[in-house]
Scaffold this motif. Structure first.
Motif, PDB file in Angstrom:
ATOM      1  N   ASP A  47      -7.428  -9.610   1.217  1.00  0.00           N
ATOM      2  CA  ASP A  47      -7.369  -8.155   1.358  1.00  0.00           C
ATOM      3  C   ASP A  47      -7.231  -7.400   2.719  1.00  0.00           C
ATOM      4  O   ASP A  47      -7.361  -6.291   2.574  1.00  0.00           O
ATOM      5  N   TRP A  48      -7.214  -8.237   3.734  1.00  0.00           N
ATOM      6  CA  TRP A  48      -6.885  -7.673   5.056  1.00  0.00           C
ATOM      7  C   TRP A  48      -5.569  -8.117   5.509  1.00  0.00           C
ATOM      8  O   TRP A  48      -5.516  -9.157   6.051  1.00  0.00           O
ATOM      9  N   PHE A  49      -4.877  -6.906   5.665  1.00  0.00           N
ATOM     10  CA  PHE A  49      -3.553  -7.444   6.161  1.00  0.00           C
ATOM     11  C   PHE A  49      -3.579  -7.688   7.641  1.00  0.00           C
ATOM     12  O   PHE A  49      -4.234  -7.135   8.365  1.00  0.00           O
ATOM     13  N   TYR A  50      -2.405  -8.975   7.883  1.00  0.00           N
ATOM     14  CA  TYR A  50      -2.720  -9.279   9.468  1.00  0.00           C
ATOM     15  C   TYR A  50      -2.464  -8.362  10.458  1.00  0.00           C
ATOM     16  O   TYR A  50      -2.948  -8.684  11.580  1.00  0.00           O
ATOM     17  N   TYR A 110       0.958  -1.311   0.028  1.00  0.00           N
ATOM     18  CA  TYR A 110      -0.078  -0.083   0.087  1.00  0.00           C
ATOM     19  C   TYR A 110       0.946   1.092   0.088  1.00  0.00           C
ATOM     20  O   TYR A 110       0.862   1.963   0.998  1.00  0.00           O
ATOM     21  N   PRO A 111       1.687   1.616  -1.191  1.00  0.00           N
ATOM     22  CA  PRO A 111       2.533   2.667  -1.160  1.00  0.00           C
ATOM     23  C   PRO A 111       1.862   4.055  -1.327  1.00  0.00           C
ATOM     24  O   PRO A 111       2.710   4.777  -0.602  1.00  0.00           O
ATOM     25  N   ASP A 112       0.733   4.043  -1.664  1.00  0.00           N
ATOM     26  CA  ASP A 112       0.148   5.582  -1.656  1.00  0.00           C
ATOM     27  C   ASP A 112      -0.878   5.576  -0.769  1.00  0.00           C
ATOM     28  O   ASP A 112      -1.161   6.734  -0.575  1.00  0.00           O
ATOM     29  N   GLN A 113      -1.617   4.865  -0.487  1.00  0.00           N
ATOM     30  CA  GLN A 113      -2.806   5.075   0.470  1.00  0.00           C
ATOM     31  C   GLN A 113      -3.032   3.674   1.276  1.00  0.00           C
ATOM     32  O   GLN A 113      -2.586   2.643   0.816  1.00  0.00           O
ATOM     33  N   LEU A 117      -4.885   0.578   3.591  1.00  0.00           N
ATOM     34  CA  LEU A 117      -5.934  -0.483   3.300  1.00  0.00           C
ATOM     35  C   LEU A 117      -7.533   0.056   3.128  1.00  0.00           C
ATOM     36  O   LEU A 117      -7.878   0.661   3.945  1.00  0.00           O
ATOM     37  N   ILE A 118      -8.024  -0.417   2.266  1.00  0.00           N
ATOM     38  CA  ILE A 118      -9.499  -0.151   1.774  1.00  0.00           C
ATOM     39  C   ILE A 118     -10.089  -1.561   1.627  1.00  0.00           C
ATOM     40  O   ILE A 118      -9.855  -2.244   0.919  1.00  0.00           O
ATOM     41  N   TYR A 119     -11.183  -1.819   2.668  1.00  0.00           N
ATOM     42  CA  TYR A 119     -11.964  -2.941   2.442  1.00  0.00           C
ATOM     43  C   TYR A 119     -13.384  -2.939   2.105  1.00  0.00           C
ATOM     44  O   TYR A 119     -13.939  -2.159   2.914  1.00  0.00           O
ATOM     45  N   THR A 120     -13.737  -3.551   1.028  1.00  0.00           N
ATOM     46  CA  THR A 120     -15.234  -3.399   0.697  1.00  0.00           C
ATOM     47  C   THR A 120     -15.985  -4.771   0.750  1.00  0.00           C
ATOM     48  O   THR A 120     -15.596  -5.586   0.241  1.00  0.00           O
ATOM     49  N   VAL A 121     -17.128  -4.428   1.838  1.00  0.00           N
ATOM     50  CA  VAL A 121     -17.694  -5.491   2.048  1.00  0.00           C
ATOM     51  C   VAL A 121     -18.749  -6.149   1.044  1.00  0.00           C
ATOM     52  O   VAL A 121     -19.196  -5.369   0.332  1.00  0.00           O
ATOM     53  N   THR A 163      -4.516   4.685   8.672  1.00  0.00           N
ATOM     54  CA  THR A 163      -6.040   4.566   8.913  1.00  0.00           C
ATOM     55  C   THR A 163      -6.719   3.665   7.365  1.00  0.00           C
ATOM     56  O   THR A 163      -6.543   3.788   6.434  1.00  0.00           O
ATOM     57  N   TRP A 164      -7.432   2.458   8.059  1.00  0.00           N
ATOM     58  CA  TRP A 164      -7.917   1.736   7.457  1.00  0.00           C
ATOM     59  C   TRP A 164      -9.579   1.981   7.136  1.00  0.00           C
ATOM     60  O   TRP A 164     -10.322   2.583   8.126  1.00  0.00           O
ATOM     61  N   GLN A 165     -10.028   1.652   6.008  1.00  0.00           N
ATOM     62  CA  GLN A 165     -11.336   2.025   5.821  1.00  0.00           C
ATOM     63  C   GLN A 165     -12.162   0.657   5.503  1.00  0.00           C
ATOM     64  O   GLN A 165     -11.654  -0.412   4.679  1.00  0.00           O
ATOM     65  N   ILE A 166     -13.439   0.602   6.073  1.00  0.00           N
ATOM     66  CA  ILE A 166     -14.473  -0.509   5.845  1.00  0.00           C
ATOM     67  C   ILE A 166     -15.657   0.264   4.916  1.00  0.00           C
ATOM     68  O   ILE A 166     -16.325   1.132   5.610  1.00  0.00           O
ATOM     69  N   LYS A 167     -15.741  -0.282   3.658  1.00  0.00           N
ATOM     70  CA  LYS A 167     -16.852   0.593   2.880  1.00  0.00           C
ATOM     71  C   LYS A 167     -18.214  -0.636   2.784  1.00  0.00           C
ATOM     72  O   LYS A 167     -18.043  -1.766   2.616  1.00  0.00           O
TER      73      LYS A 167
END
Length: 637
Positions: free
Chosen positions: A510-513, A493-496, A498-502, A529-533
């Motif tokens: 897709d979810w780093f440990y 994730y070099p630029d942003q 983690l984003i996880y889309t339900v 900051t991780w996002q759950i969409k």
């Protein structure tokens, strides 16, 4: 022909115990294992080491009286030698060291009595110790960070190590970790082997924490010499004297060759698992007995089969617990103990209208406390078992005393505690009948991420940097044991963040440990900051939504939760600063468990697209992080 009787020889500065199978030599009155003669090898201990650095009990302690003494490492040396039992069947000897106020801030404030036992016909020796802190004001406050027995074996003999069926291998030499042959990495325990004595190890990382085990699995481990074929094994038949429950992690064996019997440690937990004794607080505990087992094979047989024999012997020792031969009155026999049985059921009406069997539940007796307190309890004894597929459990050979019954059930969040204290008396058998656990829940599951099992193992664990590989863990179920995995996050994730889309993302991919910090160009670190969409077809205005966040490990971290507005200065929820597990750096996949329920007012959610922002706000070092266990959003009831 019956085995030879046990013989005791008392010399000026040594004690020698011999049963015809092995000869055990201990320094007098220190009580250090200076020699073990077995199967044609004069001494299995490292003869290049000083006698005080071969086989010894030790502690790490901290004064709590304001003197500033912290992290004091002390090898326990007796001042009084005593023969406790001497017969052809058994010899038990004591090396004790009393404490008095003249030793304030010099030695750990404990009376310590170390015992060693050799039995007729037994291919090994036993050791246990009684620690006691006096109940009068002259006994100062202190904390006990670690205690163990350490054995330093001969590096010219013992090259193959086994701690589990899938963690056994030929190991590097201790010389390979020294400057010139090894390159220290981000912390001293991790060393890259750049010029090892055996070229096959070149390019590998060696780190003792890669061989840690959970208490429930830490029953037998050790080393094999192939010429001559000899095994040295440390067998721990019971966890009753260990702290932190069945999944607390401890060290086992590592390059040295070193073999440890761990009793107390703050590894993977921080100092919450260090017993803190107040001034004049009376305390006594028996650590052990544990068994040091020696074995050999016939000429022509594969020496590596010694591991299979050691596992068989471990089962013999487990089935023999509690032993009937220790002479100390502080170690109760099976007749002086009691048992508890019952059945644990789960009631979650959103999963099933019927009771659910607590299949595989961990059920234990631990000192009275709050729900989940067993996880941090570290002064007394705990007794754990695993329920069968129908939820039935039996906890046997429990020391007399008062306990609460605790449990947690893989697949369900939260902790169970039975409110009624359990009083164990000698010879008692208590049937608790059917017990019902109602896991935390306010409403139906709208979505979930992960599996509630107190581990992050189901999430995405990256391949290691090819420069930092331990070959044992390539294509291994414990992928998390490789060095440097935390550095892979910024590469992925070099630029942003983690984003996880339900509904479309897969938590296994897709979810780093671990939610680790990000290294910036100026070589400082920042939180992430991780996002759950997720989508909501509609928002119920009556009642609140509930976000359940189970954390598998935290290290000097702060979890902040925001909903649909990442820039609000005040988060909807903050955990505050939590955790000193250091599980990421120590190649663990969990530490202490945390569970939070975050109420989300319906006014903060919208019909259609929503985003939950999970911020790990602390970012001073690469080691500040959170491992998630499980996340769930519940709708209103």
């Amino acid at each position: 022909m019956s085995p030879r009787g046990v013989q005791l020889q008392i010399q000026d500065s040594h004690v020698v115990i011999d049963n015809g199978i092995l000869e055990l030599t201990l320094s007098k009155p220190d009580g250090i294992v200076t020699g073990v003669r077995y199967n044609g090898i004069d001494n299995l201990m490292e003869i290049l080491n000083d006698e005080t650095n071969r086989g010894y009990w030790d502690v790490v302690w901290n004064a709590l009286d304001g003197s500033g003494k912290t992290g004091v490492f002390e090898v326990i040396k007796g001042t009084k030698f005593e023969v406790i039992v001497e017969s052809e069947e058994q010899v038990e000897v004591s090396f004790s060291r009393p404490w008095d106020p003249s030793l304030l801030d010099k030695l750990v404030p404990l009376n310590i009595d170390k015992r060693f036992i050799l039995l007729r016909g037994c291919s090994g020796f036993y050791s246990y110790a009684i620690y006691e802190h006096g109940g009068s004001p002259e006994w100062p406050a202190f904390s006990l960070g670690e205690t163990r027995i350490a054995f330093k074996l001969r590096k010219d003999k013992f090259h193959y190590m086994a701690v589990a069926d899938n963690r056994k291998r030929f190991m590097p030499l201790p010389d390979d970790r020294l400057p010139g042959r090894g390159q220290a990495l981000a912390y001293p325990e991790a060393v890259l082997l750049v010029n090892p004595v055996e070229p096959e190890f070149k390019g590998e990382v060696d780190d003792k924490y890669q061989y840690s085990c959970e208490n429930k699995e830490l029953r037998v481990h050790g080393w094999i010499s192939t010429v001559p074929p000899v095994g040295f094994w440390q067998i721990t038949p019971s966890n009753e004297f260990r702290s932190g429950g069945p999944v607390k992690q401890n060290l086992s064996s590592h390059v040295g060759p070193t073999c440890l019997a761990m009793f107390l440690s703050s590894h993977y937990t921080g100092d919450e698992l260090s017993p803190k004794l107040g001034q004049g607080e009376a305390w006594k505990k028996v650590f052990g007995p544990v068994f040091m087992y020696l074995n050999s094979v016939m000429d022509g047989d594969d020496p590596l089969n010694l591991w299979e024999d050691a596992k068989d012997q471990m089962m013999v020792e487990v089935q023999s617990w509690p032993y009937n031969f220790p002479a100390s009155e502080d170690f109760p026999t099976t007749e002086e103990r009691g048992s508890v049985s019952g059945r644990l059921l789960v009631q979650d009406s959103y999963v099933s209208s019927d009771y659910i069997s607590a299949n595989g539940a961990y059920v234990g007796l631990a000192p009275p406390g709050d729900v989940g307190s067993w996880q941090r309890e570290c002064k007394d004894y705990q007794f754990w078992t695993k329920a069968d597929e129908d939820g039935y459990f039996s906890i046997n050979d429990v020391r007399a005393g008062e306990y609460n019954l605790y449990a947690w059930v893989p697949g369900f969040i939260g902790d169970y505690r039975n409110d009624v204290a359990v009083a164990i008396t000698p010879g008692c058998y208590i049937d608790m009948g059917d017990l019902v656990y109602e896991p935390p829940r306010d409403g139906p599951t709208l979505w979930e991420i992960g599996i509630p099992d107190r581990s992050a193992a189901e999430f995405y664990i990256p391949d290691p940097n090819p420069k930092y590989i331990n070959k044992l863990f390539v294509n291994h179920p414990d992928r998390f044991r490789q060095y440097g995995l935390w550095e892979r996050y910024a590469e992925l994730y070099p630029d942003q963040d983690l984003i996880y889309t339900v509904g479309t993302s897969d938590y296994g991919k897709d979810w780093f440990y671990a939610q680790v910090t990000r290294r910036k160009n100026d070589k400082t670190y920042q939180g992430t900051t991780w996002q759950i969409k997720f989508k909501l077809d509609d928002v119920e205005q009556k009642g609140s939504y509930k976000l359940r966040v189970a954390i598998a490990s935290a290290t000097v971290a702060e979890l902040q939760v925001r909903v649909n507005d990442p820039n609000t200065s005040r988060p909807l929820f903050s955990s505050g600063l939590i955790g000193k597990d250091n599980a990421v750096a120590r190649h663990g996949i969990h530490g202490l468990h945390w569970l939070y329920g975050v109420e989300i007012p319906s006014s903060q959610l919208v019909q259609g697209d929503n985003t939950i922002y999970l911020t790990q706000a602390r970012g001073n070092t690469p080691w500040q992080n959170i491992m998630y266990d499980y996340i769930r959003l519940e709708g209103p009831p």
